[in-house]
Write a protein that holds these residues in place. Structure first.
Motif, PDB file in Angstrom:
ATOM      1  N   GLU A   1       0.832  -1.198   0.000  1.00  0.00           N
ATOM      2  CA  GLU A   1       0.000   0.000   0.000  1.00  0.00           C
ATOM      3  C   GLU A   1       0.868   1.250   0.000  1.00  0.00           C
ATOM      4  O   GLU A   1       0.622   2.199  -0.739  1.00  0.00           O
ATOM      5  N   ASP A   2       1.926   1.259   0.819  1.00  0.00           N
ATOM      6  CA  ASP A   2       2.812   2.420   0.888  1.00  0.00           C
ATOM      7  C   ASP A   2       3.559   2.637  -0.423  1.00  0.00           C
ATOM      8  O   ASP A   2       3.901   3.765  -0.767  1.00  0.00           O
ATOM      9  N   ALA A   3       3.819   1.557  -1.165  1.00  0.00           N
ATOM     10  CA  ALA A   3       4.542   1.678  -2.430  1.00  0.00           C
ATOM     11  C   ALA A   3       3.640   2.202  -3.544  1.00  0.00           C
ATOM     12  O   ALA A   3       4.118   2.586  -4.605  1.00  0.00           O
ATOM     13  N   GLY A   4       2.330   2.206  -3.333  1.00  0.00           N
ATOM     14  CA  GLY A   4       1.407   2.688  -4.354  1.00  0.00           C
ATOM     15  C   GLY A   4       1.281   1.758  -5.544  1.00  0.00           C
ATOM     16  O   GLY A   4       0.944   2.181  -6.640  1.00  0.00           O
ATOM     17  N   GLU A   5       1.578   0.474  -5.331  1.00  0.00           N
ATOM     18  CA  GLU A   5       1.535  -0.516  -6.404  1.00  0.00           C
ATOM     19  C   GLU A   5       0.583  -1.637  -6.037  1.00  0.00           C
ATOM     20  O   GLU A   5       0.437  -1.968  -4.863  1.00  0.00           O
ATOM     21  N   ILE A   6      -0.048  -2.226  -7.047  1.00  0.00           N
ATOM     22  CA  ILE A   6      -0.857  -3.420  -6.820  1.00  0.00           C
ATOM     23  C   ILE A   6       0.062  -4.622  -6.913  1.00  0.00           C
ATOM     24  O   ILE A   6       0.878  -4.725  -7.826  1.00  0.00           O
ATOM     25  N   LEU A   7      -0.064  -5.532  -5.965  1.00  0.00           N
ATOM     26  CA  LEU A   7       0.761  -6.736  -5.954  1.00  0.00           C
ATOM     27  C   LEU A   7       0.487  -7.556  -7.216  1.00  0.00           C
ATOM     28  O   LEU A   7      -0.640  -8.013  -7.419  1.00  0.00           O
ATOM     29  N   PRO A   8       1.476  -7.723  -8.130  1.00  0.00           N
ATOM     30  CA  PRO A   8       1.204  -8.410  -9.399  1.00  0.00           C
ATOM     31  C   PRO A   8       0.829  -9.879  -9.225  1.00  0.00           C
ATOM     32  O   PRO A   8       0.128 -10.444 -10.055  1.00  0.00           O
ATOM     33  N   SER A   9       1.268 -10.505  -8.151  1.00  0.00           N
ATOM     34  CA  SER A   9       1.048 -11.947  -7.988  1.00  0.00           C
ATOM     35  C   SER A   9      -0.292 -12.289  -7.328  1.00  0.00           C
ATOM     36  O   SER A   9      -0.538 -13.433  -7.006  1.00  0.00           O
ATOM     37  N   ARG A  10      -1.174 -11.317  -7.157  1.00  0.00           N
ATOM     38  CA  ARG A  10      -2.445 -11.589  -6.475  1.00  0.00           C
ATOM     39  C   ARG A  10      -3.342 -12.558  -7.248  1.00  0.00           C
ATOM     40  O   ARG A  10      -4.210 -13.191  -6.665  1.00  0.00           O
ATOM     41  N   THR A  11      -3.133 -12.693  -8.570  1.00  0.00           N
ATOM     42  CA  THR A  11      -3.932 -13.636  -9.368  1.00  0.00           C
ATOM     43  C   THR A  11      -3.103 -14.813  -9.880  1.00  0.00           C
ATOM     44  O   THR A  11      -3.514 -15.510 -10.796  1.00  0.00           O
ATOM     45  N   TRP A  12      -1.925 -15.014  -9.311  1.00  0.00           N
ATOM     46  CA  TRP A  12      -1.059 -16.112  -9.731  1.00  0.00           C
ATOM     47  C   TRP A  12      -1.383 -17.365  -8.922  1.00  0.00           C
ATOM     48  O   TRP A  12      -1.506 -17.326  -7.698  1.00  0.00           O
ATOM     49  N   TYR A  13      -1.483 -18.484  -9.635  1.00  0.00           N
ATOM     50  CA  TYR A  13      -1.769 -19.760  -8.994  1.00  0.00           C
ATOM     51  C   TYR A  13      -0.823 -20.813  -9.560  1.00  0.00           C
ATOM     52  O   TYR A  13      -0.225 -20.612 -10.613  1.00  0.00           O
ATOM     53  N   PRO A  14      -0.692 -21.962  -8.898  1.00  0.00           N
ATOM     54  CA  PRO A  14       0.117 -23.045  -9.469  1.00  0.00           C
ATOM     55  C   PRO A  14      -0.514 -23.537 -10.769  1.00  0.00           C
ATOM     56  O   PRO A  14      -1.674 -23.224 -11.060  1.00  0.00           O
ATOM     57  N   PRO A  15       0.217 -24.320 -11.556  1.00  0.00           N
ATOM     58  CA  PRO A  15      -0.371 -24.876 -12.785  1.00  0.00           C
ATOM     59  C   PRO A  15      -1.660 -25.627 -12.460  1.00  0.00           C
ATOM     60  O   PRO A  15      -1.771 -26.226 -11.394  1.00  0.00           O
ATOM     61  N   PRO A  16      -2.635 -25.598 -13.372  1.00  0.00           N
ATOM     62  CA  PRO A  16      -3.896 -26.309 -13.128  1.00  0.00           C
ATOM     63  C   PRO A  16      -3.673 -27.803 -12.916  1.00  0.00           C
ATOM     64  O   PRO A  16      -2.786 -28.404 -13.524  1.00  0.00           O
ATOM     65  N   GLU A  17      -4.485 -28.390 -12.059  1.00  0.00           N
ATOM     66  CA  GLU A  17      -4.434 -29.827 -11.808  1.00  0.00           C
ATOM     67  C   GLU A  17      -4.667 -30.583 -13.116  1.00  0.00           C
ATOM     68  O   GLU A  17      -5.578 -30.257 -13.873  1.00  0.00           O
ATOM     69  N   GLY A  18      -3.839 -31.575 -13.426  1.00  0.00           N
ATOM     70  CA  GLY A  18      -4.016 -32.395 -14.627  1.00  0.00           C
ATOM     71  C   GLY A  18      -3.552 -31.734 -15.912  1.00  0.00           C
ATOM     72  O   GLY A  18      -3.929 -32.164 -16.999  1.00  0.00           O
ATOM     73  N   LEU A  19      -2.715 -30.705 -15.825  1.00  0.00           N
ATOM     74  CA  LEU A  19      -2.234 -29.996 -17.012  1.00  0.00           C
ATOM     75  C   LEU A  19      -1.469 -30.954 -17.924  1.00  0.00           C
ATOM     76  O   LEU A  19      -0.631 -31.735 -17.476  1.00  0.00           O
ATOM     77  N   LYS A  20      -1.757 -30.896 -19.241  1.00  0.00           N
ATOM     78  CA  LYS A  20      -1.107 -31.749 -20.240  1.00  0.00           C
ATOM     79  C   LYS A  20      -0.559 -30.882 -21.369  1.00  0.00           C
ATOM     80  O   LYS A  20      -0.936 -29.734 -21.516  1.00  0.00           O
ATOM     81  N   GLY A  21       0.280 -31.489 -22.216  1.00  0.00           N
ATOM     82  CA  GLY A  21       0.726 -30.851 -23.459  1.00  0.00           C
ATOM     83  C   GLY A  21       1.574 -29.615 -23.260  1.00  0.00           C
ATOM     84  O   GLY A  21       1.515 -28.692 -24.067  1.00  0.00           O
ATOM     85  N   LEU A  22       2.374 -29.550 -22.228  1.00  0.00           N
ATOM     86  CA  LEU A  22       3.163 -28.358 -21.907  1.00  0.00           C
ATOM     87  C   LEU A  22       4.087 -27.969 -23.057  1.00  0.00           C
ATOM     88  O   LEU A  22       4.833 -28.794 -23.585  1.00  0.00           O
ATOM     89  N   ARG A  23       3.999 -26.710 -23.479  1.00  0.00           N
ATOM     90  CA  ARG A  23       4.822 -26.160 -24.554  1.00  0.00           C
ATOM     91  C   ARG A  23       5.287 -24.768 -24.161  1.00  0.00           C
ATOM     92  O   ARG A  23       4.640 -24.081 -23.387  1.00  0.00           O
ATOM     93  N   SER A  24       6.388 -24.347 -24.778  1.00  0.00           N
ATOM     94  CA  SER A  24       6.935 -23.011 -24.550  1.00  0.00           C
ATOM     95  C   SER A  24       6.588 -22.109 -25.724  1.00  0.00           C
ATOM     96  O   SER A  24       6.701 -22.519 -26.881  1.00  0.00           O
ATOM     97  N   MET A  25       6.167 -20.887 -25.426  1.00  0.00           N
ATOM     98  CA  MET A  25       5.823 -19.911 -26.459  1.00  0.00           C
ATOM     99  C   MET A  25       6.954 -18.903 -26.622  1.00  0.00           C
ATOM    100  O   MET A  25       7.690 -18.630 -25.671  1.00  0.00           O
TER     101      MET A  25
END
Length: 194
Positions: A1-25
């Motif tokens: 709050e003092d930094a005047g920034e929104i925490l970027p990781s507030r919507t970050w979660y681990p990979p979804p359960e059962g994730l398949k087909g992992l590729r790099s973009m």
């Protein structure tokens, strides 16, 4: 709050359960899928996955492959292209070609195009077009007798190698022609060392 920034990781979660087909973009993020949903990670943070980047397609996903900023999504219905230079800027296009992918292990990239096994034959995807390229050379009944659901595609010495549980083929393509040679090998898996 003092930094005047929104925490970027507030919507970050681990990979979804059962994730398949992992590729790099190319945009420094990862993609994968579950069911009918393509998931994308946060750029430069492969551990961080946001539901805001999820894209739902029209049918169950069989496999994914990357070509530049495009993702070919093969499904049990129509194939789809997702253009994603980054997870916040995506567009989706359903290819109007009724060519469901029969084997996730058949989807490969080769010579600027993508190829996979359908019930009708070898499908080639270039841009937003999907065409069965083998129907002039291999009739549908013969193709289906080779069990496309078990097919593995690979490329070696500029030839497409097709393996199934009861057939092996070596296919040479060029100048509007295709040479199909039946072979004796039976394989369980393929690794191509570039």
């Amino acid at each position: 709050e003092d930094a005047g920034e929104i925490l970027p990781s507030r919507t970050w979660y681990p990979p979804p359960e059962g994730l398949k087909g992992l590729r790099s973009m190319p945009g420094a993020f990862l993609i994968g899928f579950t069911g009918r949903t393509v998931h994308m990670s946060e750029p430069n943070f492969p551990h961080a996955w946001s539901a805001g980047y999820d894209t739902v397609v029209d049918a169950e996903i069989v496999s994914l492959e990357v070509s530049d900023n495009n993702i070919l999504v093969t499904t049990t219905g129509l194939p789809e292209i997702i253009t994603a230079p980054d997870p916040q800027n995506i567009s989706r296009y359903v290819i109007p070609s009724p060519q469901a992918c029969r084997s996730k292990r058949s989807l490969i990239q080769w010579g600027g195009a993508l190829f996979y096994a359908s019930d009708d034959g070898i499908v080639q995807v270039q841009g937003t077009t999907a065409v069965v390229i083998s129907d002039t050379y291999i009739d549908k009944l013969t193709w289906q007798s080779w069990h496309p659901a078990t097919m593995i595609f690979a490329v070696f010495d500029n030839r497409l190698l097709v393996f199934s549980d009861n057939q092996s083929l070596q296919i040479t393509m060029g100048a509007g022609s295709m040479i199909v040679v039946e072979r004796d090998e039976r394989v369980a898996g393929v690794y191509a060392d570039t």
